[in-house]
Motif scaffolding. Sequence first.
Motif, mmCIF file in Angstrom:
data_model
loop_
_atom_site.group_PDB
_atom_site.id
_atom_site.type_symbol
_atom_site.label_atom_id
_atom_site.label_comp_id
_atom_site.label_asym_id
_atom_site.label_seq_id
_atom_site.Cartn_x
_atom_site.Cartn_y
_atom_site.Cartn_z
ATOM 1 N N ARG A 85 28.550 14.070 -3.902
ATOM 2 C CA ARG A 85 28.623 13.541 -2.542
ATOM 3 C C ARG A 85 28.171 12.086 -2.600
ATOM 4 N N PRO A 86 28.940 11.152 -2.060
ATOM 5 C CA PRO A 86 28.571 9.729 -2.209
ATOM 6 C C PRO A 86 27.357 9.310 -1.386
ATOM 7 N N GLN A 87 27.168 9.902 -0.198
ATOM 8 C CA GLN A 87 26.132 9.399 0.714
ATOM 9 C C GLN A 87 24.725 9.431 0.127
ATOM 10 N N PRO A 88 24.287 10.498 -0.554
ATOM 11 C CA PRO A 88 22.927 10.470 -1.109
ATOM 12 C C PRO A 88 22.695 9.334 -2.090
ATOM 13 N N TYR A 89 23.713 8.994 -2.887
ATOM 14 C CA TYR A 89 23.567 7.867 -3.817
ATOM 15 C C TYR A 89 23.418 6.560 -3.046
ATOM 16 N N GLU A 90 24.248 6.371 -2.019
ATOM 17 C CA GLU A 90 24.163 5.145 -1.229
ATOM 18 C C GLU A 90 22.807 5.033 -0.535
ATOM 19 N N GLN A 91 22.287 6.161 -0.027
ATOM 20 C CA GLN A 91 20.996 6.152 0.652
ATOM 21 C C GLN A 91 19.875 5.761 -0.304
ATOM 22 N N LEU A 92 19.875 6.355 -1.507
ATOM 23 C CA LEU A 92 18.823 6.040 -2.469
ATOM 24 C C LEU A 92 18.929 4.594 -2.944
ATOM 25 N N ALA A 93 20.150 4.129 -3.195
ATOM 26 C CA ALA A 93 20.334 2.739 -3.628
ATOM 27 C C ALA A 93 19.872 1.762 -2.550
ATOM 28 N N ALA A 94 20.170 2.078 -1.288
ATOM 29 C CA ALA A 94 19.751 1.204 -0.189
ATOM 30 C C ALA A 94 18.232 1.118 -0.118
ATOM 31 N N TRP A 95 17.553 2.240 -0.386
ATOM 32 C CA TRP A 95 16.089 2.207 -0.357
ATOM 33 C C TRP A 95 15.537 1.354 -1.491
ATOM 34 N N TYR A 96 16.079 1.514 -2.696
ATOM 35 C CA TYR A 96 15.618 0.685 -3.812
ATOM 36 C C TYR A 96 15.861 -0.794 -3.521
ATOM 37 N N ARG A 97 17.010 -1.098 -2.946
ATOM 38 C CA ARG A 97 17.302 -2.495 -2.633
ATOM 39 C C ARG A 97 16.352 -3.014 -1.567
ATOM 40 N N TYR B 182 12.610 21.280 -6.616
ATOM 41 C CA TYR B 182 14.033 21.584 -6.499
ATOM 42 C C TYR B 182 14.595 22.274 -7.740
ATOM 43 N N PRO B 183 13.938 23.284 -8.280
ATOM 44 C CA PRO B 183 14.481 23.899 -9.498
ATOM 45 C C PRO B 183 15.787 24.638 -9.261
ATOM 46 N N GLY B 184 16.001 25.111 -8.031
ATOM 47 C CA GLY B 184 17.213 25.869 -7.739
ATOM 48 C C GLY B 184 18.314 25.046 -7.113
ATOM 49 N N GLY B 185 18.140 23.734 -7.032
ATOM 50 C CA GLY B 185 19.141 22.871 -6.421
ATOM 51 C C GLY B 185 18.693 22.384 -5.057
ATOM 52 N N VAL B 186 19.293 21.286 -4.618
ATOM 53 C CA VAL B 186 18.932 20.689 -3.333
ATOM 54 C C VAL B 186 20.185 20.120 -2.678
ATOM 55 N N GLU B 187 20.339 20.399 -1.383
ATOM 56 C CA GLU B 187 21.466 19.877 -0.608
ATOM 57 C C GLU B 187 20.996 18.623 0.121
ATOM 58 N N LEU B 188 21.640 17.489 -0.205
ATOM 59 C CA LEU B 188 21.159 16.193 0.273
ATOM 60 C C LEU B 188 22.164 15.448 1.142
ATOM 61 N N ASN B 189 23.385 15.938 1.271
ATOM 62 C CA ASN B 189 24.403 15.178 1.982
ATOM 63 C C ASN B 189 23.989 14.929 3.434
ATOM 64 N N GLY B 190 23.990 13.673 3.837
ATOM 65 C CA GLY B 190 23.612 13.295 5.192
ATOM 66 C C GLY B 190 22.140 12.992 5.378
ATOM 67 N N LEU B 191 21.307 13.255 4.358
ATOM 68 C CA LEU B 191 19.878 12.977 4.465
ATOM 69 C C LEU B 191 19.634 11.475 4.527
ATOM 70 N N THR B 192 18.769 11.055 5.455
ATOM 71 C CA THR B 192 18.325 9.657 5.508
ATOM 72 C C THR B 192 16.803 9.644 5.535
ATOM 73 N N PHE B 193 16.239 8.618 4.917
ATOM 74 C CA PHE B 193 14.780 8.480 4.885
ATOM 75 C C PHE B 193 14.430 7.005 4.888
ATOM 76 N N GLU B 194 13.243 6.708 5.423
ATOM 77 C CA GLU B 194 12.775 5.330 5.472
ATOM 78 C C GLU B 194 12.014 4.951 4.214
ATOM 79 N N SER B 195 11.306 5.913 3.617
ATOM 80 C CA SER B 195 10.495 5.587 2.454
ATOM 81 C C SER B 195 10.315 6.827 1.595
ATOM 82 N N LEU B 196 10.120 6.581 0.286
ATOM 83 C CA LEU B 196 9.824 7.632 -0.682
ATOM 84 C C LEU B 196 8.440 7.390 -1.254
ATOM 85 N N ARG B 197 7.657 8.471 -1.350
ATOM 86 C CA ARG B 197 6.347 8.378 -1.978
ATOM 87 C C ARG B 197 6.302 9.316 -3.175
#
Length: 521
Positions: A372-384, A337-352
């Motif tokens: 955008r708040p949603q990507p932070y909430e999504q990542l925090a939910a996965w860590y939790r 992602y050197p040029g930036g990444v659009e993440l709003n609305g992205l959901t995922f079950e797992s990160l590798r």
Amino acid sequence: MRRSRPFWRLTPAERRVWDAYPSGAWVDLRTGDPETDDPAKGSTWGRHRTVRAEVVAALMLGANPAGPGQVAGLRLAGARIAGELNLSDASLTTKLHLHNCHLPGIVSLTDSTAKGLRFRGCDIYRIRAARCTVDGLLELDACTVRAGVWLDNAHITGQLRLARATLNAPVPLGASESDKEDVRRPFSEAERRERGWDQDHWALWAGGLTVDGGAFCRDLRTNGGLRMIGARFNSGLYLERAVIKGTGKHAIYADHMQASSAELSAGFTAEGTVRLRGARVAGVLSFDRAVLSAPGRCLHLSHMQVDELILTPASVSGRVNLGYSRIGVLLDSPGAYPGGVELNGLTFESLRGGTPLAERLSWLGRDPAGYRPQPYEQLAAWYRRIGHDADARAVLLAKQRARRATLDMPGRVGGYALDVAVGYGHRAWLAGVWFGLLLAVGTVVFTLNPPAQVGLDERRVFHSFPYTLDLLVPVSVFEQRAAWEPVGWTQWLANILIASGWILATALIAGATRLLRPQQN
């Protein structure tokens, strides 16, 4: 009985093809010299290697049927097929296999049905096969197609093979005669723009294509994009080591594509945007060791559903859009992602991939649209979810700090206060540090500068520690605050301690509310 021929004269080469067709035997017109037999030089082949396209069409349409115990088929190598091979609307019951042939005219298979079509190592001007049904294999391995392949709404029950093929975008009908003669030379994007060919960017036009047996396009080379909107690859799409040079904005335009898996990896190169908006991939979509470049977005992967996305390219130049996609497993690398990444609305079950928390936070901060708040909430939910509560709190703290930059001045001041005091409630231990520090300062100061007793009707003994503690607690517990009156400049300290106590209590309550709210969902 001698079978009749619908042609008055057949050349020796055509007679060999005609007589071999009923048994499906091979006819090889090659000389054995690789340079002479190069299909790109087929225009120099003489009459002894030329077969008229109308003879091929007549045979495929049943002009010389198979005899008893034979399986007919046209198998021809090293021939120049003169004229347009027009099999549109036909029902072909035998297989066509051309090897190292030169076809300077259009191969037209529009609305036809066929048992199997194999063009291997051929030089072909153009293929039109819209709405064609191939009940078997459609092969273009190692072929060069000079002016595009049309497979829109075609259905291939077997495999589609484009391995080592070279496809070029067409020269428009309005082009000059010299440009048409020069069609064998690929035109660059600048040359096409100069000639006014901005709309003719597609080397493969395959919207609505269905391939049941797998599309094998390894080592494909194109000078023009792949347009595959709504295509279905039921057994996968394989583009390893392919080099797609878009002559327009897009290298691949495949909105709403469906595939069991898609490999754009192992050296896959795209010059232009790879757009898979709304695609559905039941297995793995891989960009491992891919080379991606485009002005603006190089990858448009929004609104997708994919079981596993592997985003570990060798080189990326441009933005990546993952907005509103649903991904089962995301395996990526910070360099994606050197040029930036659009993440709003992205959901995922797992990160590798074992990406450190600091790099994940940097990932969240690369959205060109800002906070955008949603990507932070999504990542925090996965860590939790995986039990990393400390990392989840760090993500939510980063979220509040990013949000603070969007507020007006009073909001920012309040935000800084909450951050310093308790880290927006995600660092509650800071409240204890501040409380202990203020308690120690107050105890020392009031020991050296004791306050005056308010009521003189009874004798009291002053103790600075409980007095300071009573000032810090929002509700008086030890009844010291009303019994003693600070004197001199210590009045300001007492007021500061009282205000600080309220701020710390408010911050703790607000932080606890923010911390507990996601867990209640």
